[in-house]
Design an enzyme around this catalytic site. Structure first.
Site, PDB file in Angstrom:
ATOM      1  N   CYS A   1       1.434  -1.384 -10.709  1.00 16.39           N
ATOM      2  CA  CYS A   1       2.269  -1.364  -9.753  1.00 16.39           C
ATOM      3  C   CYS A   1       2.520  -2.450  -8.850  1.00 16.39           C
ATOM      4  CB  CYS A   1       2.159  -0.010  -8.774  1.00 16.39           C
ATOM      5  SG  CYS A   1       0.771  -0.113  -7.543  1.00 16.39           S
TER       6      CYS A   1
ATOM      7  N   ASN B   1      -1.216  -2.358  -6.046  1.00 14.24           N
ATOM      8  CA  ASN B   1      -2.414  -1.441  -6.582  1.00 14.24           C
ATOM      9  C   ASN B   1      -3.204  -0.935  -5.496  1.00 14.24           C
ATOM     10  OD1 ASN B   1      -5.583  -2.287  -8.557  1.00 14.24           O
ATOM     11  ND2 ASN B   1      -4.284  -0.535  -8.639  1.00 14.24           N
TER      12      ASN B   1
ATOM     13  N   CYS C   1      -1.205   2.129  -4.020  1.00 14.23           N
ATOM     14  CA  CYS C   1      -0.615   3.567  -3.857  1.00 14.23           C
ATOM     15  C   CYS C   1      -0.612   4.147  -5.393  1.00 14.23           C
ATOM     16  CB  CYS C   1       0.841   3.506  -3.139  1.00 14.23           C
ATOM     17  SG  CYS C   1       0.457   3.227  -1.353  1.00 14.23           S
ATOM     18  N   ARG C   2       0.634   3.592  -6.094  1.00 13.07           N
ATOM     19  CA  ARG C   2       0.879   4.131  -7.213  1.00 13.07           C
ATOM     20  C   ARG C   2       0.117   4.175  -8.343  1.00 13.07           C
ATOM     21  NH1 ARG C   2       6.763   1.504  -7.725  1.00 13.07           N
ATOM     22  NH2 ARG C   2       5.656  -0.213  -7.086  1.00 13.07           N
ATOM     23  N   SER C   3      -0.322   2.936  -8.689  1.00 12.13           N
ATOM     24  CA  SER C   3      -1.157   2.926 -10.082  1.00 12.13           C
ATOM     25  C   SER C   3      -2.632   3.236  -9.824  1.00 12.13           C
ATOM     26  CB  SER C   3      -1.179   1.500 -10.546  1.00 12.13           C
ATOM     27  OG  SER C   3      -1.650   0.313  -9.340  1.00 12.13           O
TER      28      SER C   3
ATOM     29  N   ASP D   1       7.847   3.831  -4.531  1.00 15.20           N
ATOM     30  CA  ASP D   1       6.623   3.273  -3.969  1.00 15.20           C
ATOM     31  C   ASP D   1       6.414   3.887  -2.363  1.00 15.20           C
ATOM     32  OD1 ASP D   1       4.708   1.943  -2.832  1.00 15.20           O
ATOM     33  OD2 ASP D   1       5.274  -0.030  -3.338  1.00 15.20           O
TER      34      ASP D   1
END
Length: 151
Positions: free
Chosen positions: A9, A12, A14-16, A120
């Protein structure tokens, strides 16, 4: 053969890392990592609210630390999974000429979803909605791999 999968993301945090945590819980035979296309948070753990939302679902992300995506990741991984189109373009811009590692959008595996990216939650504040989509895409990626489809 063990699959090596990298989730990417922007920062690095939150999402990934959430995608890595969900996926490694579902598909233990893979080696996973996560990275960000920007180096804003290198060395930091996942964002507190994301960790809390994941923990509420039984997932512990506390061992993860942010790092920046680098061209060498193409050689280290069998599949690179981007959270949105901007990330995908930033990853592809770093592709070495001799590397053929596939880069895909995570939402391509979210069957039944009309989402074309993982929003995000650092900005939307919808950590649970983000995790719902991540779980859906992770289950789809697991099914893809278990069916023996090419990466």
């Amino acid at each position: 053969m063990t699959k090596r999968i990298l989730f990417v993301c922007l920062g690095n945090i939150c999402r990934s890392p959430a995608a890595e945590g969900v996926f490694r819980d579902l598909f233990k035979q893979a080696e996973t990592d996560s990275a960000g296309t920007a180096g804003y948070h290198v060395g930091e753990p996942p964002y507190g609210p994301m960790q809390a939302a994941a923990r509420a679902r039984g997932l512990d992300l506390s061992d993860l630390r942010a790092r920046q995506f680098e061209p060498q990741d193409f050689a280290r991984f069998d599949l690179i999974v981007a959270m949105d189109g901007d990330n995908l373009r930033n990853i592809e811009a770093q592709r070495p000429a001799d590397q053929i590692t596939p880069v895909v959008l995570f939402t391509d595996f979210a069957a039944g979803s009309s989402a074309d990216h993982v929003p995000d939650p650092y900005y939307t504040r919808d950590f649970d909605g983000c995790l719902d989509l991540i779980e859906q895409a992770a289950r789809g990626l697991v099914s893809h791999l278990e069916a023996g489809h090419a990466l």
